[in-house]
Scaffold this motif. Structure first.
Motif, PDB file in Angstrom:
ATOM      1  N   GLY A 146       0.844  -1.182   0.000  1.00 40.41           N
ATOM      2  CA  GLY A 146       0.000   0.000   0.000  1.00 40.41           C
ATOM      3  C   GLY A 146       0.882   1.234   0.000  1.00 40.41           C
ATOM      4  N   ILE A 147       0.276   2.406  -0.282  1.00 40.77           N
ATOM      5  CA  ILE A 147       1.052   3.642  -0.387  1.00 40.77           C
ATOM      6  C   ILE A 147       0.310   4.793   0.294  1.00 40.77           C
ATOM      7  CG2 ILE A 147       2.081   5.344  -1.944  1.00 40.77           C
ATOM      8  CD1 ILE A 147       2.347   3.184  -4.034  1.00 40.77           C
ATOM      9  N   TYR A 148       1.050   5.570   1.081  1.00 39.34           N
ATOM     10  CA  TYR A 148       0.570   6.848   1.634  1.00 39.34           C
ATOM     11  C   TYR A 148       1.465   7.956   1.091  1.00 39.34           C
ATOM     12  CZ  TYR A 148      -2.656   5.082   5.215  1.00 39.34           C
ATOM     13  OH  TYR A 148      -3.717   4.501   5.872  1.00 39.34           O
ATOM     14  N   HIS A 149       0.856   9.109   0.802  1.00 40.77           N
ATOM     15  CA  HIS A 149       1.600  10.331   0.520  1.00 40.77           C
ATOM     16  C   HIS A 149       1.503  11.231   1.747  1.00 40.77           C
ATOM     17  CE1 HIS A 149       0.918  10.061  -4.146  1.00 40.77           C
ATOM     18  NE2 HIS A 149       1.750   9.139  -3.693  1.00 40.77           N
ATOM     19  N   PHE A 150       2.543  12.023   2.003  1.00 44.87           N
ATOM     20  CA  PHE A 150       2.410  13.011   3.077  1.00 44.87           C
ATOM     21  C   PHE A 150       3.190  14.274   2.744  1.00 44.87           C
ATOM     22  CE2 PHE A 150       6.371  10.950   4.298  1.00 44.87           C
ATOM     23  CZ  PHE A 150       7.131  11.958   4.881  1.00 44.87           C
ATOM     24  N   SER A 151       2.635  15.385   3.194  1.00 45.99           N
ATOM     25  CA  SER A 151       3.309  16.689   3.168  1.00 45.99           C
ATOM     26  C   SER A 151       2.827  17.409   4.418  1.00 45.99           C
ATOM     27  CB  SER A 151       2.985  17.460   1.883  1.00 45.99           C
ATOM     28  OG  SER A 151       1.586  17.534   1.675  1.00 45.99           O
ATOM     29  N   ASP A 152       1.935  18.402   4.281  1.00 47.48           N
ATOM     30  CA  ASP A 152       1.321  18.996   5.479  1.00 47.48           C
ATOM     31  C   ASP A 152       0.303  18.038   6.092  1.00 47.48           C
ATOM     32  OD1 ASP A 152       2.718  21.413   5.443  1.00 47.48           O
ATOM     33  OD2 ASP A 152       1.366  22.234   3.928  1.00 47.48           O
ATOM     34  N   SER A 153      -0.262  17.196   5.277  1.00 47.29           N
ATOM     35  CA  SER A 153      -1.203  16.168   5.726  1.00 47.29           C
ATOM     36  C   SER A 153      -0.802  14.847   5.086  1.00 47.29           C
ATOM     37  CB  SER A 153      -2.644  16.544   5.333  1.00 47.29           C
ATOM     38  OG  SER A 153      -2.751  16.660   3.921  1.00 47.29           O
ATOM     39  N   ALA A 154      -1.477  13.795   5.482  1.00 49.34           N
ATOM     40  CA  ALA A 154      -1.162  12.472   4.940  1.00 49.34           C
ATOM     41  C   ALA A 154      -2.448  11.804   4.469  1.00 49.34           C
ATOM     42  CB  ALA A 154      -0.481  11.612   5.997  1.00 49.34           C
ATOM     43  N   GLN A 155      -2.336  11.032   3.419  1.00 49.96           N
ATOM     44  CA  GLN A 155      -3.505  10.333   2.912  1.00 49.96           C
ATOM     45  C   GLN A 155      -3.099   9.041   2.205  1.00 49.96           C
ATOM     46  OE1 GLN A 155      -5.458  12.639  -0.206  1.00 49.96           O
ATOM     47  NE2 GLN A 155      -3.528  13.701  -0.638  1.00 49.96           N
ATOM     48  N   MET A 156      -3.987   8.067   2.292  1.00 48.92           N
ATOM     49  CA  MET A 156      -3.770   6.803   1.598  1.00 48.92           C
ATOM     50  C   MET A 156      -4.103   6.991   0.117  1.00 48.92           C
ATOM     51  SD  MET A 156      -5.867   3.239   1.996  1.00 48.92           S
ATOM     52  CE  MET A 156      -5.600   3.103   3.766  1.00 48.92           C
ATOM     53  N   VAL A 157      -3.199   6.598  -0.765  1.00 50.10           N
ATOM     54  CA  VAL A 157      -3.449   6.697  -2.199  1.00 50.10           C
ATOM     55  C   VAL A 157      -3.536   5.318  -2.842  1.00 50.10           C
ATOM     56  CG1 VAL A 157      -2.399   8.974  -2.415  1.00 50.10           C
ATOM     57  CG2 VAL A 157      -0.970   6.938  -2.694  1.00 50.10           C
ATOM     58  N   ARG A 158      -3.125   4.292  -2.116  1.00 51.96           N
ATOM     59  CA  ARG A 158      -3.332   2.915  -2.576  1.00 51.96           C
ATOM     60  C   ARG A 158      -3.519   2.041  -1.351  1.00 51.96           C
ATOM     61  NH1 ARG A 158      -1.582  -2.270  -3.730  1.00 51.96           N
ATOM     62  NH2 ARG A 158      -1.889  -2.975  -5.893  1.00 51.96           N
ATOM     63  N   ASN A 159      -4.709   1.501  -1.182  1.00 50.21           N
ATOM     64  CA  ASN A 159      -4.962   0.601  -0.056  1.00 50.21           C
ATOM     65  C   ASN A 159      -4.192  -0.700  -0.268  1.00 50.21           C
ATOM     66  OD1 ASN A 159      -5.980  -0.450   2.292  1.00 50.21           O
ATOM     67  ND2 ASN A 159      -8.106   0.033   1.816  1.00 50.21           N
TER      68      ASN A 159
END
Length: 386
Positions: A146-159
């Protein structure tokens, strides 16, 4: 007549010597920590401390006691030095191997990728995502990631899903800060809410190129508590630091406390190899002078570290006693040095692994406490002073 007093010169001088050695030792330690064997690091660190502190105590005593003409027992001094070399190496070997278990095969990956504004300069072409694809291309179709992106916030982009489903998430946008702690918080929240489900042998790989914008020294304790939650779930986090401006200490902390590994990458050309190193199954080695993984919790590891540090500190105490024999009263030297060594072991263990204090600060404190020396001396009083 004479009266008894403690030597202020020895007290202040020994503390200053410990502080100076702590700064020198820390500089060297940080530059070789990830490239030299822990056995070599520990042996050199304590051997150099033995020589530096011993020389300082000898010179302080000589300057303050001109009447002392007897020579130092060189055999005793040399025997203690050889014993220091042997025990420092032996203690590191024991500490590194005690309770060591065979590494479990990693069953899945969770990539946590920095997409802050600085990544637009560090990796403008998104080669970090190509490195992920290369890392996965030889995995079984059922292997999950799976993949998360983060900068000021974080979010899942691939479960989490099998390699056979393909994809690395939507195209990244490089902007904002580097909120590493927020990213860890988001993943823990998703785990608690069952939005994200990881098995017990998942390896997280966190990649970043800058300093965390949401962490300072006051929040380091909270950071360690978060890392404990990952370790409790059986999730190790390996970290990849891109460029020389990365928050090396934080990435090392994350890796060390969860049983992962830290990898430094200087440019995007090295990225693929760096990601592969971070994904390997072996865990970081346990270091007598460094953070201990939360997988190695329990009183055994705490007690062993404290006892080993006390033993090494006592050898420095013996050295100082041998050097101060020519100044007559050495009981105070031995007692104060042993007490300082005990405090040094407790301070190092509790400071880093209980309170989450910065390891550099705790190692410098260790040097000061081991160097701390009280010399009890008799001062002859003139008749006019009686």
């Amino acid at each position: 007549m004479s009266r008894s007093r403690f030597s202020i010169k020895m007290l202040i001088g020994s503390i200053l010597a410990g502080f100076i050695y702590g700064l020198i030792g820390e500089y060297v330690y940080q530059n070789i920590e990830r490239t030299v064997s822990p056995v070599v690091i520990t042996t050199v660190y304590f051997a150099a401390m033995y020589l530096f502190v011993g020389f300082a105590v000898y010179m302080l005593g000589k300057l303050g006691h001109y009447y002392a003409d007897s020579s130092v027992n060189r055999r005793q001094w040399a025997a203690a030095f050889v014993l220091m070399l042997l025990l420092a190496a032996l203690f590191q070997v024991i500490y590194g191997r005690i309770g060591t278990k065979t590494s479990e095969q990693v069953s899945s990956y969770l990539f946590v990728i920095d997409n802050s504004g600085s990544m637009g300069k560090t990796d403008p072409n998104g080669m970090r995502y190509e490195a992920i694809q290369t890392l996965l291309e030889h995995k079984d179709p059922d292997f999950c990631y799976g993949i998360y992106h983060f900068s000021d916030s974080a979010q899942m982009v691939r479960n989490m899903g099998p390699v056979s489903e393909g994809g690395v998430g939507r195209e990244p946008v490089n902007q904002g800060g580097t909120a590493v702690i927020h990213a860890l918080d988001t993943i823990l929240h998703d785990l608690d809410e069952s939005t994200l489900q990881l098995d017990n042998h998942c390896r997280m790989i966190l990649l970043s190129d800058g300093y965390a914008t949401d962490l300072d020294e006051t929040s380091r304790y909270d950071c360690i508590r978060k890392l404990e939650q990952f370790a409790d779930r059986g999730i190790s986090i390996s970290t990849v630091g891109m460029t020389g401006d990365v928050d090396t200490q934080l990435l090392m902390l994350i890796a060390d406390k969860t049983g992962g590994a830290y990898v430094s990458v200087r440019n995007v050309e090295q990225l693929e190899q760096g990601m592969r190193q971070a994904a390997q199954t072996q865990e970081g080695s346990r270091n007598l002078l460094g953070y201990r993984s939360e997988k190695d919790t329990g009183i055994l590891f705490s007690a062993v570290r404290i006892i080993f540090i006390i033993c090494l500190g006592i050898l420095v105490a013996v050295e100082k006693t041998v050097l101060c024999e020519r100044f007559l009263n050495t009981n105070s030297v031995l007692v104060s040095s042993v007490i300082g060594s005990a405090l040094a072991g407790i301070c190092l263990e509790a400071g880093m692994n209980t309170f989450g204090l910065h390891p550099s600060v705790m190692r410098i404190a260790l040097c000061i406490l081991i160097a701390f020396t009280l010399l009890h001396e008799d001062v002859v009083m003139a008749a006019d002073d009686m």
